[in-house]
Scaffold this motif. Sequence first.
Motif, PDB file in Angstrom:
ATOM      1  N   TRP A 111     -11.702   6.267  13.449  1.00  0.00           N
ATOM      2  CA  TRP A 111     -11.882   4.991  12.999  1.00  0.00           C
ATOM      3  C   TRP A 111     -11.911   5.258  11.279  1.00  0.00           C
ATOM      4  CZ3 TRP A 111     -11.562   0.029  13.695  1.00  0.00           C
ATOM      5  CH2 TRP A 111     -12.568  -0.876  12.755  1.00  0.00           C
ATOM      6  N   PHE A 112     -11.223   4.140  10.747  1.00  0.00           N
ATOM      7  CA  PHE A 112     -11.598   4.052   9.109  1.00  0.00           C
ATOM      8  C   PHE A 112     -11.411   2.576   8.847  1.00  0.00           C
ATOM      9  CE2 PHE A 112      -6.750   4.168   9.647  1.00  0.00           C
ATOM     10  CZ  PHE A 112      -6.567   3.076   9.074  1.00  0.00           C
ATOM     11  N   ASN A 113     -12.277   2.299   7.750  1.00  0.00           N
ATOM     12  CA  ASN A 113     -12.290   0.976   7.068  1.00  0.00           C
ATOM     13  C   ASN A 113     -12.938   1.015   5.787  1.00  0.00           C
ATOM     14  OD1 ASN A 113     -12.498  -1.968   6.798  1.00  0.00           O
ATOM     15  ND2 ASN A 113     -14.337  -1.892   8.319  1.00  0.00           N
ATOM     16  N   PHE A 114     -12.156   0.530   4.827  1.00  0.00           N
ATOM     17  CA  PHE A 114     -12.753   0.697   3.278  1.00  0.00           C
ATOM     18  C   PHE A 114     -11.832  -0.268   2.444  1.00  0.00           C
ATOM     19  CE2 PHE A 114      -8.845   3.526   4.169  1.00  0.00           C
ATOM     20  CZ  PHE A 114      -8.107   3.082   2.927  1.00  0.00           C
ATOM     21  N   THR A 115     -12.427  -0.309   1.224  1.00  0.00           N
ATOM     22  CA  THR A 115     -11.981  -1.497   0.210  1.00  0.00           C
ATOM     23  C   THR A 115     -11.348  -0.557  -0.923  1.00  0.00           C
ATOM     24  OG1 THR A 115     -14.025  -1.709  -0.866  1.00  0.00           O
ATOM     25  CG2 THR A 115     -13.418  -3.184   1.036  1.00  0.00           C
ATOM     26  N   VAL A 116     -10.355  -1.035  -1.753  1.00  0.00           N
ATOM     27  CA  VAL A 116     -10.073  -0.823  -2.956  1.00  0.00           C
ATOM     28  C   VAL A 116      -9.836  -1.732  -3.934  1.00  0.00           C
ATOM     29  CG1 VAL A 116      -7.996   0.541  -3.649  1.00  0.00           C
ATOM     30  CG2 VAL A 116      -8.554   0.982  -1.628  1.00  0.00           C
ATOM     31  N   GLU A 117     -10.353  -1.419  -5.078  1.00  0.00           N
ATOM     32  CA  GLU A 117     -10.329  -2.419  -6.269  1.00  0.00           C
ATOM     33  C   GLU A 117     -10.132  -1.649  -7.343  1.00  0.00           C
ATOM     34  OE1 GLU A 117     -14.410  -3.858  -7.394  1.00  0.00           O
ATOM     35  OE2 GLU A 117     -15.050  -2.752  -5.799  1.00  0.00           O
ATOM     36  N   ASN A 118     -10.020  -2.562  -8.633  1.00  0.00           N
ATOM     37  CA  ASN A 118      -9.423  -1.837  -9.918  1.00  0.00           C
ATOM     38  C   ASN A 118      -8.000  -1.456 -10.005  1.00  0.00           C
ATOM     39  OD1 ASN A 118     -10.376  -1.363 -12.757  1.00  0.00           O
ATOM     40  ND2 ASN A 118     -10.230   0.718 -11.943  1.00  0.00           N
ATOM     41  N   VAL A 119      -7.202  -2.360  -9.258  1.00  0.00           N
ATOM     42  CA  VAL A 119      -5.685  -2.067  -9.092  1.00  0.00           C
ATOM     43  C   VAL A 119      -5.012  -2.721 -10.266  1.00  0.00           C
ATOM     44  CG1 VAL A 119      -6.233  -2.102  -6.609  1.00  0.00           C
ATOM     45  CG2 VAL A 119      -5.298  -4.128  -7.549  1.00  0.00           C
ATOM     46  N   LYS A 120      -3.725  -2.210 -10.379  1.00  0.00           N
ATOM     47  CA  LYS A 120      -2.776  -3.121 -11.218  1.00  0.00           C
ATOM     48  C   LYS A 120      -1.885  -3.740 -10.665  1.00  0.00           C
ATOM     49  CE  LYS A 120      -1.361   0.638 -13.577  1.00  0.00           C
ATOM     50  NZ  LYS A 120      -0.820   1.409 -14.853  1.00  0.00           N
ATOM     51  N   SER A 121      -1.296  -4.817 -11.284  1.00  0.00           N
ATOM     52  CA  SER A 121      -0.318  -5.633 -10.393  1.00  0.00           C
ATOM     53  C   SER A 121       0.988  -4.808 -10.292  1.00  0.00           C
ATOM     54  CB  SER A 121      -0.044  -6.772 -11.319  1.00  0.00           C
ATOM     55  OG  SER A 121       1.046  -7.475 -10.774  1.00  0.00           O
ATOM     56  N   ASP A 122       1.328  -4.873  -9.082  1.00  0.00           N
ATOM     57  CA  ASP A 122       2.514  -4.205  -8.565  1.00  0.00           C
ATOM     58  C   ASP A 122       2.382  -2.589  -8.546  1.00  0.00           C
ATOM     59  OD1 ASP A 122       4.361  -6.520  -8.513  1.00  0.00           O
ATOM     60  OD2 ASP A 122       4.525  -6.629 -10.652  1.00  0.00           O
ATOM     61  N   GLN A 123       1.130  -2.078  -8.611  1.00  0.00           N
ATOM     62  CA  GLN A 123       0.867  -0.723  -8.425  1.00  0.00           C
ATOM     63  C   GLN A 123       1.257  -0.350  -6.929  1.00  0.00           C
ATOM     64  OE1 GLN A 123      -3.133   0.304  -9.190  1.00  0.00           O
ATOM     65  NE2 GLN A 123      -2.971   2.504  -8.938  1.00  0.00           N
ATOM     66  N   ARG A 124       2.123   0.645  -6.702  1.00  0.00           N
ATOM     67  CA  ARG A 124       2.606   1.102  -5.122  1.00  0.00           C
ATOM     68  C   ARG A 124       1.917   2.567  -5.212  1.00  0.00           C
ATOM     69  NH1 ARG A 124       6.337  -1.353  -8.164  1.00  0.00           N
ATOM     70  NH2 ARG A 124       7.697  -3.114  -7.066  1.00  0.00           N
ATOM     71  N   VAL A 125       1.331   2.501  -3.935  1.00  0.00           N
ATOM     72  CA  VAL A 125       0.715   3.886  -3.560  1.00  0.00           C
ATOM     73  C   VAL A 125       1.019   4.323  -2.298  1.00  0.00           C
ATOM     74  CG1 VAL A 125      -1.415   3.453  -5.120  1.00  0.00           C
ATOM     75  CG2 VAL A 125      -1.194   2.672  -2.796  1.00  0.00           C
ATOM     76  N   ILE A 126       0.903   5.480  -1.993  1.00  0.00           N
ATOM     77  CA  ILE A 126       0.889   6.103  -0.646  1.00  0.00           C
ATOM     78  C   ILE A 126      -0.525   6.719  -0.137  1.00  0.00           C
ATOM     79  CG2 ILE A 126       1.869   7.713   1.184  1.00  0.00           C
ATOM     80  CD1 ILE A 126       4.315   7.732  -0.765  1.00  0.00           C
ATOM     81  N   PHE A 127      -1.128   6.141   0.971  1.00  0.00           N
ATOM     82  CA  PHE A 127      -2.464   6.679   1.471  1.00  0.00           C
ATOM     83  C   PHE A 127      -2.061   7.554   2.392  1.00  0.00           C
ATOM     84  CE2 PHE A 127      -4.605   2.572  -0.323  1.00  0.00           C
ATOM     85  CZ  PHE A 127      -4.864   3.276  -1.628  1.00  0.00           C
ATOM     86  N   ASN A 128      -2.592   8.819   2.360  1.00  0.00           N
ATOM     87  CA  ASN A 128      -2.332   9.740   3.692  1.00  0.00           C
ATOM     88  C   ASN A 128      -4.067   9.941   4.221  1.00  0.00           C
ATOM     89  OD1 ASN A 128       0.334  10.381   2.790  1.00  0.00           O
ATOM     90  ND2 ASN A 128      -0.751  11.577   1.084  1.00  0.00           N
ATOM     91  N   ILE A 129      -4.092   9.414   5.511  1.00  0.00           N
ATOM     92  CA  ILE A 129      -5.447   9.882   6.287  1.00  0.00           C
ATOM     93  C   ILE A 129      -5.092  10.969   6.859  1.00  0.00           C
ATOM     94  CG2 ILE A 129      -7.083   8.987   7.880  1.00  0.00           C
ATOM     95  CD1 ILE A 129      -6.273   5.905   7.036  1.00  0.00           C
ATOM     96  N   VAL A 130      -5.852  12.033   6.407  1.00  0.00           N
ATOM     97  CA  VAL A 130      -5.284  13.263   6.695  1.00  0.00           C
ATOM     98  C   VAL A 130      -5.955  14.070   7.966  1.00  0.00           C
ATOM     99  CG1 VAL A 130      -4.528  13.562   4.493  1.00  0.00           C
ATOM    100  CG2 VAL A 130      -6.701  14.509   5.003  1.00  0.00           C
ATOM    101  N   ASN A 131      -7.064  13.503   8.338  1.00  0.00           N
ATOM    102  CA  ASN A 131      -7.678  14.416   9.348  1.00  0.00           C
ATOM    103  C   ASN A 131      -8.330  13.632  10.780  1.00  0.00           C
ATOM    104  OD1 ASN A 131      -9.518  12.526   8.123  1.00  0.00           O
ATOM    105  ND2 ASN A 131     -11.479  13.901   8.425  1.00  0.00           N
ATOM    106  N   PHE A 132      -7.182  12.919  11.092  1.00  0.00           N
ATOM    107  CA  PHE A 132      -7.239  12.381  12.346  1.00  0.00           C
ATOM    108  C   PHE A 132      -7.529  13.251  13.266  1.00  0.00           C
ATOM    109  CE2 PHE A 132      -5.315   8.370  10.828  1.00  0.00           C
ATOM    110  CZ  PHE A 132      -6.042   7.477  11.382  1.00  0.00           C
ATOM    111  N   SER A 133      -8.016  13.049  14.589  1.00  0.00           N
ATOM    112  CA  SER A 133      -8.382  14.134  15.542  1.00  0.00           C
ATOM    113  C   SER A 133      -7.411  13.863  16.790  1.00  0.00           C
ATOM    114  CB  SER A 133      -9.734  14.263  15.954  1.00  0.00           C
ATOM    115  OG  SER A 133     -10.109  13.151  16.605  1.00  0.00           O
ATOM    116  N   LYS A 134      -6.808  12.940  16.730  1.00  0.00           N
ATOM    117  CA  LYS A 134      -6.074  12.471  18.383  1.00  0.00           C
ATOM    118  C   LYS A 134      -4.700  13.036  18.084  1.00  0.00           C
ATOM    119  CE  LYS A 134      -6.829   8.859  20.528  1.00  0.00           C
ATOM    120  NZ  LYS A 134      -6.960   7.556  21.014  1.00  0.00           N
ATOM    121  N   THR A 135      -4.060  13.580  19.427  1.00  0.00           N
ATOM    122  CA  THR A 135      -3.006  13.956  19.507  1.00  0.00           C
ATOM    123  C   THR A 135      -1.930  12.698  19.502  1.00  0.00           C
ATOM    124  OG1 THR A 135      -3.440  15.910  20.500  1.00  0.00           O
ATOM    125  CG2 THR A 135      -1.283  15.199  20.853  1.00  0.00           C
TER     126      THR A 135
END
Length: 235
Positions: A95-119
């Motif tokens: 499970w994950f659930n989080f917020t993000v703020e203080n962004v810039k308009s048209d800011q592009r990002v890649i988020f990697n959630i790196v420690n899932f346990s399920k195959t």
Amino acid sequence: MSFSFDHPLSSHHLSPPCGIDFLGSDSDNAEESVVGNVNRFAVVPPGYVAKPKQGHLVFDACFESGNLGRVDYITEFEYDLFIRPDTCNPRFRVWFNFTVENVKSDQRVIFNIVNFSKTKSLYREGMSPLVRSNSRPKWVRIPAKNVYYYRCPDHRKNYVMSFIFCFDREDDIYQFSYCFPYTYTKLQNYLDSIEKKYPEIFTRELLCLTVPSINVSIFPIYLLTYSMMKKYMDI
């Protein structure tokens, strides 16, 4: 107004990093011990010591049903996110659930959630994370073409879910979730309403307490008399 997912970074499917292993059993090892949720944590480049600027993302998961234990800065366009495990079993990390703020308009990002346990994951079958913001409170799914789920040797062969997102409003707070959250408070409010509406046939009793001392209720099932059925079921 809805989110716009048509931007250059998301016009193609994510390509899996080199050396990805798609086989194997559930991962037993967390990347590192992750204790506690991030609390309005500003992620800045290494060596940066001044006040965070617009575009230095601020992450938060200190709210009911929130889960995000750590954020690592990779580049200004990419972040590694670590989710906390289940309370009584560190092998389970989903499970994950989080917020993000203080962004810039048209800011592009890649988020990697790196420690899932399920195959196995529904993310392999087309499911995608949810997003909403304070100006657009209805949950919507990030397009599946912007999401990739894979096993990564760079993270002790843990399973990684990467997704691309473009922030479009600087004054918005964005929320990302594994799927639709259903909080304990929302459940209790619903049960309260049912108990008030049907007091003769619906009562709660305390079964036990969880590790964090939250009530676990039990609901005895009573036989309905004909008069009760007429009253509550319109027969």
